[in-house]
Design an enzyme around this catalytic site. Structure first.
Site, PDB file in Angstrom:
ATOM      1  N   CYS A  20       0.832  -1.211   0.000  1.00  0.00           N
ATOM      2  CA  CYS A  20       0.000   0.000   0.000  1.00  0.00           C
ATOM      3  C   CYS A  20       0.861   1.253   0.000  1.00  0.00           C
ATOM      4  O   CYS A  20       1.432   1.622   1.029  1.00  0.00           O
ATOM      5  CB  CYS A  20      -0.929  -0.020   1.218  1.00  0.00           C
ATOM      6  SG  CYS A  20      -1.924   1.486   1.363  1.00  0.00           S
ATOM      7  N   CYS A  70      -0.320   4.085   2.262  1.00  0.00           N
ATOM      8  CA  CYS A  70      -0.040   3.855   3.689  1.00  0.00           C
ATOM      9  C   CYS A  70       1.437   4.073   4.004  1.00  0.00           C
ATOM     10  O   CYS A  70       1.772   4.658   5.019  1.00  0.00           O
ATOM     11  CB  CYS A  70      -0.372   2.413   4.104  1.00  0.00           C
ATOM     12  SG  CYS A  70      -1.867   1.746   3.404  1.00  0.00           S
ATOM     13  N   ASP A  71       2.317   3.573   3.154  1.00  0.00           N
ATOM     14  CA  ASP A  71       3.726   3.482   3.535  1.00  0.00           C
ATOM     15  C   ASP A  71       4.683   4.331   2.696  1.00  0.00           C
ATOM     16  O   ASP A  71       5.868   4.416   3.016  1.00  0.00           O
ATOM     17  CB  ASP A  71       4.180   2.004   3.454  1.00  0.00           C
ATOM     18  CG  ASP A  71       3.397   1.143   4.430  1.00  0.00           C
ATOM     19  OD1 ASP A  71       3.048   1.647   5.505  1.00  0.00           O
ATOM     20  OD2 ASP A  71       3.129  -0.029   4.106  1.00  0.00           O
TER      21      ASP A  71
END
Ligand code: NDP
Length: 320
Positions: free
Chosen positions: A142, A145-146
């Site tokens: 993701c 997200c990261d």
């Protein structure tokens, strides 16, 4: 036999938000937080290290801590949580006016007037040993997200669909370079998305190529990826510090196949702008019905929608 106004299947951000709203509306919801077949207990957040984009946590929170906070809040509001698997459902209302669910080792039957499905989806992985060993240590599924952990660094994205294009574009806004590795000669993604990627000077594409190994397990961090060109046989070690797998997701819909309408890609269909499935009283929220946004916060939002719609449905159809 347990008979409920609302039963929630699944316990990610969507399930818990639905639970919190339903409990506050005095619907006494029952939530099953079992293992979805083949799934990750607790869903995608449980494999996310730091969450920096969920509002309310200015100095980040880990995925598991955020999940614990959701659960504590559900319990505090009065959601009854059973740690059991749902094995089978019958939403036909043929033999009974109830929606029927079979749960736990003894396959106990439960009845509900409304069901909120929040079983999530799971990222597909390449299934390389090194990839699994370095998950959360540079390997991610993701970018939103990261990605921020790899600012001004070199990263790799594997895949050739819309997700891979979107993730590459997103990462190109943060990282120094993005190398996209795709197993075929051409992308599967829509033309518009492809064009954006191909025009982006920070993104380089390696076609006809596959990753043999993520480096370097012995250092417990990502230092690169070993990529093989299937046409020439050439093997190259590409130095990267972030490795993003974007080869698709599998929605956890096995339980509902044949009963609820699915999109061609396997996600549950809901009426646009609502959480309603094709069966009255059955609502879907979170990643199991969302292949576009897939964020904890959008899942939570759709869980809220599902609970409000369930409450309205009960009011309109009369509680048994
Ligand atoms: P897709 O299934 O569309 O694409 C997956 C990609 O990964 C393909 O290019 C495929 O290669 C590749 N792949 C699959 N398995 C492997 C493997 N084992 N090794 C290497 N490569 C592999 O998934 P997406 O997640 O990209 O998209 C899912 C759906 O969501 C699609 O309908 C898409 O259009 C939609 N979507 C829409 C968005 C939007 O509208 N903004 C954003 C993101 C997704 P190959 O091409 O060879 O099969």
């Amino acid at each position: 036999m347990e008979q409920r106004k609302v039963i929630i299947i699944g316990w990610g951000p969507a399930g818990h938000t639905a639970g919190i709203y339903a409990a506050r509306a005095n619907l006494k919801p029952l939530m099953f937080e079992g293992m979805v077949k083949g799934g990750i207990p607790g869903g995608q957040l449980m494999i996310t290290n730091d969450v920096e984009n969920y509002p309310g946590f200015p100095s980040k929170i880990t995925g598991p801590d955020l999940m614990k906070a959701f659960r504590d809040q559900s319990l505090h509001q009065g959601v009854e949580i059973h740690t059991e698997d749902v094995y089978k459902v019958d939403f036909s209302r043929k033999e009974s006016k109830w929606l029927r669910l079979w749960v736990g080792d003894d396959k106990v039957e439960h009845h509900a007037q409304t069901v909120i499905i929040a079983t999530g989806a799971q990222a597909k992985w390449l299934n390389l040993e090194s990839e699994h060993a370095l998950k959360g240590r540079g390997v991610s599924a993701c970018a939103v997200c990261d990605g921020a952990f790899f600012r001004n660094q070199d990263v790799m994205v594997v895949g050739g669909g819309d997700t891979a294009m979107e993730e590459s574009m997103y990462l190109s806004g943060l990282c120094k370079t993005v190398t996209v590795v795709h197993r075929r000669e051409e992308f599967r993604a829509s033309k518009t998305m492809q064009e954006r990627v191909l025009k982006n000077p920070k993104i380089k594409v390696m076609y006809n190529s596959g990753v043999q190994e993520v480096l370097d397990v012995s250092k417990n961090e990502v230092t690169g990826a070993r990529v093989k060109n299937f046409k020439t046989g050439e093997v190259t070690d590409v130095p990267v510090t972030g490795f993003f797998v974007a080869i698709g997701h599998t929605p956890n819909t096995d339980l509902f196949t044949g009963q609820l309408d699915l999109h061609e890609n396997g996600y549950l269909k809901t009426k646009p702008g609502t959480a309603q499935t094709n069966i009255p009283g059955v609502f879907a929220s979170g990643d199991v019905q969302d292949f576009v946004y897939r964020q904890a916060v959008t899942a939570a939002g759709s869980g809220c929608m599902a609970a409000l719609e369930a409450e309205r449905w009960l009011a309109a159809n009369g509680a048994h």
